[in-house]
Write a protein that holds these residues in place. Sequence first.
Motif, PDB file in Angstrom:
ATOM      1  N   ILE A 149       5.918  -0.504  -8.266  1.00 13.70           N
ATOM      2  CA  ILE A 149       5.157   0.209  -9.540  1.00 13.70           C
ATOM      3  C   ILE A 149       6.568   1.866  -8.623  1.00 13.70           C
ATOM      4  CG2 ILE A 149       3.983   2.166 -10.695  1.00 13.70           C
ATOM      5  CD1 ILE A 149       1.989  -0.153  -9.766  1.00 13.70           C
ATOM      6  N   TYR A 150       6.620   2.568  -7.524  1.00 11.52           N
ATOM      7  CA  TYR A 150       7.214   3.262  -6.883  1.00 11.52           C
ATOM      8  C   TYR A 150       8.931   2.749  -6.936  1.00 11.52           C
ATOM      9  CZ  TYR A 150       9.717   6.658  -3.125  1.00 11.52           C
ATOM     10  OH  TYR A 150      10.922   6.865  -2.618  1.00 11.52           O
ATOM     11  N   SER A 151       8.881   1.746  -7.512  1.00  8.23           N
ATOM     12  CA  SER A 151      10.849   1.340  -7.359  1.00  8.23           C
ATOM     13  C   SER A 151      11.325   1.297  -8.576  1.00  8.23           C
ATOM     14  CB  SER A 151      10.841  -0.580  -7.139  1.00  8.23           C
ATOM     15  OG  SER A 151      12.107  -0.954  -7.492  1.00  8.23           O
ATOM     16  N   ALA A 152      10.032   1.594 -10.309  1.00  6.48           N
ATOM     17  CA  ALA A 152      10.381   1.295 -11.252  1.00  6.48           C
ATOM     18  C   ALA A 152      10.386   2.946 -11.188  1.00  6.48           C
ATOM     19  CB  ALA A 152       9.380   1.456 -12.265  1.00  6.48           C
ATOM     20  N   ILE A 153      10.316   3.515 -10.416  1.00  2.44           N
ATOM     21  CA  ILE A 153      10.459   5.282 -10.633  1.00  2.44           C
ATOM     22  C   ILE A 153      11.479   5.515 -10.175  1.00  2.44           C
ATOM     23  CG2 ILE A 153       9.881   7.522  -9.983  1.00  2.44           C
ATOM     24  CD1 ILE A 153       6.350   6.599  -9.963  1.00  2.44           C
TER      25      ILE A 153
ATOM     26  N   TYR B  82      13.709   8.063 -12.506  1.00  2.72           N
ATOM     27  CA  TYR B  82      13.437   9.089 -12.152  1.00  2.72           C
ATOM     28  C   TYR B  82      13.587  10.107 -10.663  1.00  2.72           C
ATOM     29  CZ  TYR B  82      11.820  10.009 -16.541  1.00  2.72           C
ATOM     30  OH  TYR B  82      12.036   9.899 -17.879  1.00  2.72           O
ATOM     31  N   ARG B  83      14.969   9.327  -9.852  1.00  2.00           N
ATOM     32  CA  ARG B  83      14.899   9.692  -8.126  1.00  2.00           C
ATOM     33  C   ARG B  83      15.484  11.310  -7.766  1.00  2.00           C
ATOM     34  NH1 ARG B  83      18.952   6.007  -6.086  1.00  2.00           N
ATOM     35  NH2 ARG B  83      18.592   4.553  -6.416  1.00  2.00           N
ATOM     36  N   SER B  84      16.488  11.694  -9.306  1.00  4.09           N
ATOM     37  CA  SER B  84      16.746  13.310  -9.338  1.00  4.09           C
ATOM     38  C   SER B  84      16.181  14.006 -10.096  1.00  4.09           C
ATOM     39  CB  SER B  84      18.193  12.993 -10.325  1.00  4.09           C
ATOM     40  OG  SER B  84      17.608  12.884 -11.405  1.00  4.09           O
ATOM     41  N   GLN B  85      14.509  13.734 -10.639  1.00  2.00           N
ATOM     42  CA  GLN B  85      13.311  14.848 -10.970  1.00  2.00           C
ATOM     43  C   GLN B  85      12.483  14.556 -10.102  1.00  2.00           C
ATOM     44  OE1 GLN B  85      15.241  12.087 -12.988  1.00  2.00           O
ATOM     45  NE2 GLN B  85      15.388  12.603 -14.742  1.00  2.00           N
ATOM     46  N   VAL B  86      11.480  13.572  -9.504  1.00  2.00           N
ATOM     47  CA  VAL B  86      10.893  13.173  -9.010  1.00  2.00           C
ATOM     48  C   VAL B  86      10.813  13.723  -7.145  1.00  2.00           C
ATOM     49  CG1 VAL B  86       8.912  12.301  -8.607  1.00  2.00           C
ATOM     50  CG2 VAL B  86       9.900  12.417 -11.254  1.00  2.00           C
ATOM     51  N   PRO B  87      10.782  14.124  -6.058  1.00  2.00           N
ATOM     52  CA  PRO B  87      11.311  13.582  -4.690  1.00  2.00           C
ATOM     53  C   PRO B  87      10.379  12.685  -4.388  1.00  2.00           C
ATOM     54  CG  PRO B  87      10.012  15.621  -5.626  1.00  2.00           C
ATOM     55  CD  PRO B  87      10.581  15.485  -6.432  1.00  2.00           C
ATOM     56  N   VAL B  88      10.504  11.850  -3.288  1.00  2.00           N
ATOM     57  CA  VAL B  88      10.049  11.614  -2.717  1.00  2.00           C
ATOM     58  C   VAL B  88       8.353  10.681  -2.347  1.00  2.00           C
ATOM     59  CG1 VAL B  88       9.624   9.741  -0.738  1.00  2.00           C
ATOM     60  CG2 VAL B  88      11.877  10.548  -1.730  1.00  2.00           C
ATOM     61  N   GLN B  89       8.117  12.427  -2.619  1.00  2.00           N
ATOM     62  CA  GLN B  89       6.928  12.588  -2.213  1.00  2.00           C
ATOM     63  C   GLN B  89       5.906  12.286  -3.537  1.00  2.00           C
ATOM     64  OE1 GLN B  89       4.723  13.028   1.261  1.00  2.00           O
ATOM     65  NE2 GLN B  89       3.173  13.974   1.020  1.00  2.00           N
ATOM     66  N   ASP B  90       6.357  13.124  -4.625  1.00  2.00           N
ATOM     67  CA  ASP B  90       6.276  12.764  -5.424  1.00  2.00           C
ATOM     68  C   ASP B  90       5.760  11.640  -6.154  1.00  2.00           C
ATOM     69  OD1 ASP B  90       5.457  15.859  -5.461  1.00  2.00           O
ATOM     70  OD2 ASP B  90       7.181  16.366  -6.602  1.00  2.00           O
ATOM     71  N   ARG B  91       6.586  10.611  -5.876  1.00  2.00           N
ATOM     72  CA  ARG B  91       6.999   9.117  -6.183  1.00  2.00           C
ATOM     73  C   ARG B  91       5.153   9.131  -6.430  1.00  2.00           C
ATOM     74  NH1 ARG B  91      12.763   8.341  -3.752  1.00  2.00           N
ATOM     75  NH2 ARG B  91      13.441  10.625  -5.273  1.00  2.00           N
ATOM     76  N   TRP B  92       5.269   8.789  -5.406  1.00  2.00           N
ATOM     77  CA  TRP B  92       4.363   8.608  -4.081  1.00  2.00           C
ATOM     78  C   TRP B  92       2.537   9.016  -5.058  1.00  2.00           C
ATOM     79  CZ3 TRP B  92       4.421   3.613  -2.211  1.00  2.00           C
ATOM     80  CH2 TRP B  92       5.578   3.351  -1.913  1.00  2.00           C
ATOM     81  N   ALA B  93       2.303  10.620  -4.952  1.00  2.00           N
ATOM     82  CA  ALA B  93       1.298  10.856  -6.119  1.00  2.00           C
ATOM     83  C   ALA B  93       1.207  10.022  -7.357  1.00  2.00           C
ATOM     84  CB  ALA B  93       1.698  12.484  -5.918  1.00  2.00           C
ATOM     85  N   ILE B  94       2.563  10.241  -7.434  1.00  2.00           N
ATOM     86  CA  ILE B  94       2.167   9.736  -9.140  1.00  2.00           C
ATOM     87  C   ILE B  94       1.403   7.767  -8.940  1.00  2.00           C
ATOM     88  CG2 ILE B  94       3.369   8.614 -11.161  1.00  2.00           C
ATOM     89  CD1 ILE B  94       5.515  11.119 -10.805  1.00  2.00           C
ATOM     90  N   VAL B  95       2.013   7.446  -8.281  1.00  2.00           N
ATOM     91  CA  VAL B  95       2.339   5.728  -8.040  1.00  2.00           C
ATOM     92  C   VAL B  95      -0.364   5.912  -7.818  1.00  2.00           C
ATOM     93  CG1 VAL B  95       1.806   3.905  -6.611  1.00  2.00           C
ATOM     94  CG2 VAL B  95       4.535   5.093  -7.054  1.00  2.00           C
ATOM     95  N   ALA B  96      -0.458   6.958  -7.298  1.00  6.88           N
ATOM     96  CA  ALA B  96      -1.716   7.086  -7.016  1.00  6.88           C
ATOM     97  C   ALA B  96      -2.689   7.258  -8.229  1.00  6.88           C
ATOM     98  CB  ALA B  96      -2.056   8.293  -5.352  1.00  6.88           C
ATOM     99  N   TYR B  97      -1.378   7.995  -9.215  1.00  2.00           N
ATOM    100  CA  TYR B  97      -2.498   8.483  -9.571  1.00  2.00           C
ATOM    101  C   TYR B  97      -2.372   7.460 -10.866  1.00  2.00           C
ATOM    102  CZ  TYR B  97      -4.230  11.198 -13.908  1.00  2.00           C
ATOM    103  OH  TYR B  97      -5.222  11.370 -15.203  1.00  2.00           O
TER     104      TYR B  97
ATOM    105  N   GLN C 126       0.867  -0.885  -0.190  1.00  2.00           N
ATOM    106  CA  GLN C 126      -0.279  -0.034  -0.693  1.00  2.00           C
ATOM    107  C   GLN C 126       0.659   1.200   0.073  1.00  2.00           C
ATOM    108  OE1 GLN C 126      -3.674  -0.303  -0.193  1.00  2.00           O
ATOM    109  NE2 GLN C 126      -3.272  -2.434  -0.724  1.00  2.00           N
ATOM    110  N   ILE C 127       0.321   2.564  -0.397  1.00  3.19           N
ATOM    111  CA  ILE C 127       0.714   3.685  -0.373  1.00  3.19           C
ATOM    112  C   ILE C 127       1.208   4.072   1.436  1.00  3.19           C
ATOM    113  CG2 ILE C 127       0.570   6.115  -1.360  1.00  3.19           C
ATOM    114  CD1 ILE C 127      -0.974   5.146  -3.854  1.00  3.19           C
ATOM    115  N   PRO C 128       2.086   4.289   0.810  1.00  5.78           N
ATOM    116  CA  PRO C 128       2.568   4.941   2.843  1.00  5.78           C
ATOM    117  C   PRO C 128       1.958   6.514   2.886  1.00  5.78           C
ATOM    118  CG  PRO C 128       4.844   4.306   1.618  1.00  5.78           C
ATOM    119  CD  PRO C 128       3.722   4.194   1.346  1.00  5.78           C
ATOM    120  N   VAL C 129       1.177   6.783   2.141  1.00  7.73           N
ATOM    121  CA  VAL C 129       1.064   8.198   2.314  1.00  7.73           C
ATOM    122  C   VAL C 129      -0.945   7.985   2.430  1.00  7.73           C
ATOM    123  CG1 VAL C 129       1.453  10.628   0.678  1.00  7.73           C
ATOM    124  CG2 VAL C 129       3.122   8.702   1.145  1.00  7.73           C
TER     125      VAL C 129
END
Length: 331
Positions: A152-156, A166-181, A91-94
Amino acid sequence: MRLSKLFSTATLLLAAVTLVSCRGQISDKPPIQLQRNMMQQDRFNAQQENTFFEDNRSMRLPVEGTIARGEMRENLEYHEGIDESGEFTDQIPVELTRSFLYRGKERYDIFCATCHGGTGDGRGIIITGQYGYVPPPSFHDNRILEMPDGEIYSAIYNGVRTMPSYRSQVPVQDRWAIVAYIRALQSSQNVPEAEMEQYDVDLSELQRAWTEEQELLAAREAEREAAAGPPAEASADRGRELFTQQGCQACHSTDGVSGIGPTLADLYQKEVELQDGSTVTADEEYLRESIVEPSAKISAGYPAAMPPFAHLADDEIDSLIEYIETLSNNE
């Protein structure tokens, strides 16, 4: 009065001389610094020798055991998408909120949609434009629908196959936001018709719009094929080029070394064991199916991770098969 006029004239001449002297000529003289402060302090440049230390290096390594401010990442579930045992979190931890989901949509449209498409079908503009990129899998495939959120988060975060990190372009919180979307996209594209009838939705209009979109895509594909002219002759040399252009080497080696996918060395006419325990001969029919619909027969010991390459023309697939045949000694 004359003295005052003379003084004014002298002042104007002095100002003119001062302005003329500020034309920017090159000078070897150092600039005048009324307040030097720390501009001329003793320091070391990068890679410069410093004899104060035993190893003579001015660039020092951090003290062992120290962690930079803000880099204390003890929560593996949040920062890496895994639990203490190394398994992907389910599950998304956010906390999921409307604003968090819209933030995911915004980031997805910026970083993901160009390849994965606006609906997550893997038909982004980079792919449909035939720029030579390897098509990503559709988010609506059963394999990804059943994938844990942490994967899915790991792929980002880490990248996967030909997709970069995309770890250098997308911060942690935004990665989970993308997973949610992405999960929202999956839900929106897989709603049963009976459930949709409960809402104020014109299903016939949606079906008509979808049909028009498919017809438009088919017309564009037909235009591209017509512009390309008659198909080129299939050959092993062309297959070798396509093997590199399509990023096949990211998963399949040609020297016998096993990777994400099985090696292609000596594969042709070999008996391949499948995940269901059965076996199949790697003939031309099997190779073609594995390229166009790789999930149909999955080799034992390997994940069902290869996307379909149905976008390739028949002559391109024939060329790849001919190239794979040259990698075997049992012709």
